[in-house]
Design a protein around this motif. Sequence first.
Motif, short mmCIF file in Angstrom:
data_model
loop_
_atom_site.label_atom_id
_atom_site.label_comp_id
_atom_site.label_asym_id
_atom_site.label_seq_id
_atom_site.Cartn_x
_atom_site.Cartn_y
_atom_site.Cartn_z
N VAL A 158 0.85 -1.19 0.00
CA VAL A 158 0.00 0.00 0.00
C VAL A 158 0.88 1.24 0.00
O VAL A 158 1.82 1.34 0.79
N PRO A 159 0.62 2.21 -0.89
CA PRO A 159 1.45 3.43 -0.92
C PRO A 159 1.50 4.11 0.44
O PRO A 159 0.51 4.14 1.17
N ALA A 160 2.67 4.64 0.78
CA ALA A 160 2.84 5.29 2.09
C ALA A 160 1.85 6.44 2.25
O ALA A 160 1.30 6.65 3.34
N ARG A 161 1.60 7.18 1.17
CA ARG A 161 0.66 8.31 1.25
C ARG A 161 -0.74 7.83 1.62
O ARG A 161 -1.46 8.49 2.37
N ALA A 162 -1.14 6.69 1.08
CA ALA A 162 -2.46 6.15 1.41
C ALA A 162 -2.52 5.74 2.88
O ALA A 162 -3.53 5.98 3.56
N MET A 163 -1.44 5.15 3.39
CA MET A 163 -1.42 4.75 4.79
C MET A 163 -1.51 5.96 5.72
O MET A 163 -2.17 5.93 6.76
N GLN A 164 -0.83 7.03 5.35
CA GLN A 164 -0.89 8.25 6.15
C GLN A 164 -2.30 8.83 6.16
O GLN A 164 -2.77 9.34 7.18
N LEU A 165 -2.98 8.76 5.00
CA LEU A 165 -4.36 9.25 4.94
C LEU A 165 -5.28 8.38 5.80
O LEU A 165 -6.19 8.88 6.45
N VAL A 166 -5.04 7.09 5.81
CA VAL A 166 -5.82 6.19 6.64
C VAL A 166 -5.69 6.59 8.11
O VAL A 166 -6.69 6.67 8.85
N GLU A 167 -4.46 6.85 8.55
CA GLU A 167 -4.26 7.25 9.95
C GLU A 167 -5.02 8.53 10.27
O GLU A 167 -5.64 8.66 11.32
N ARG A 168 -5.01 9.46 9.34
CA ARG A 168 -5.71 10.73 9.54
C ARG A 168 -7.22 10.54 9.66
O ARG A 168 -7.89 11.29 10.38
#
Length: 372
Positions: free
Chosen positions: A198-208
């Motif tokens: 999973v792209p890192a940017r997508a994971m960061q958005l998930v956390e948000r």
Amino acid sequence: MKIRCPKEPLLAAVQTAAAVVPARSPKPILTNIRFEASSDGAVISATDLELGIRIDLPGVETLAEGTVLLPSGRLGAILRESPAGTVFEIHSDGTAAVVKAPRSEFRLPVEDPLEFPAVGRFPAGSCFEVSTPLMRELVRRTVFATDNESSRYALGGVLLELAGEQVIAVGTDGRRLAKMQGPCQTHGGEPAAAQPIVPARAMQLVERCLGAADAPVHLALRGDANEILIRSGTTTISARLVEGRFPRWRDVFPDRPEAIRVQLVAGPLLAAVRQAAIVTSEQSKGVDFTFEPGCLVLAGRSAESGESRVELPIDHAGAAVRIKLDPRFMSDVLRVLDGGTAVTIELTDPQSACVCLTEDGYGYVIMPLAAE
């Protein structure tokens, strides 16, 4: 389309969706947020073709069904500059969209919503279920170790191993590796085991976008679209998976019964590492970690900044071991842990990897620097 909605939930949803909207795009239509109103409620969505988001809007009164595209930047500015508690009315007549408040009104040009790319909906059927606190730790403890600048595209994402009753998340940039694992459940059947990157940017958005701690997170994969969908509360995030071969990360965690193991506390260790790193430079960025009986000595030096020596009491009675590490890599992992977390440092010699372990399923590997 015509809806009525208070400012606060509308602004929160628009700001979250705006994280996906590209600042520049060869397709100008992607700079919009899509509003869709129906008898079931209202949904806003945004995408940059790699990452998409759908948010169910709470507290919306649907006065007329329909769909409209609104420019992300201008809509966000209108909402931010309005007084707290403002109730907005948004409607479209097909040629323009009107954003109306009790003492203001904005008429914005619109584009054809039929030309806006579809944003993935969470599929019906089987999926994986993870608790929100665990999902937050899966992201926080791995995404920082990824590398978006590498030519090896797989290193720009987090590997998720989903199988049975366990989920494992792994991130690496080739010089360090972070791994977090925990329990998961299946929902609506038994989905096939999967290992998406999973792209890192997508994971960061998930956390948000994570919701309340007691609300589960659901994950599903669409193999036909090479896509993962992650749903938390009223938000669904879709992301195109990273292609490429992920490193054989299990080989990095060897069974080393002869290794020296020292237990420390994350907060004090982080403070000591940051102190020792004050005198390091890009040319001399390493810090010597010397584990002596009863004491950890951290020493840094550079020709232009001088030398540092920091001592930290430890519970260690074995032989002394010295290893040179990049203090940035050690600080990164200690920052994502609570200050009181017990961390077990495992090492064998100056040339072999340093492994950091916690009792809640976290592991972190740092490759040593060459001794000068």
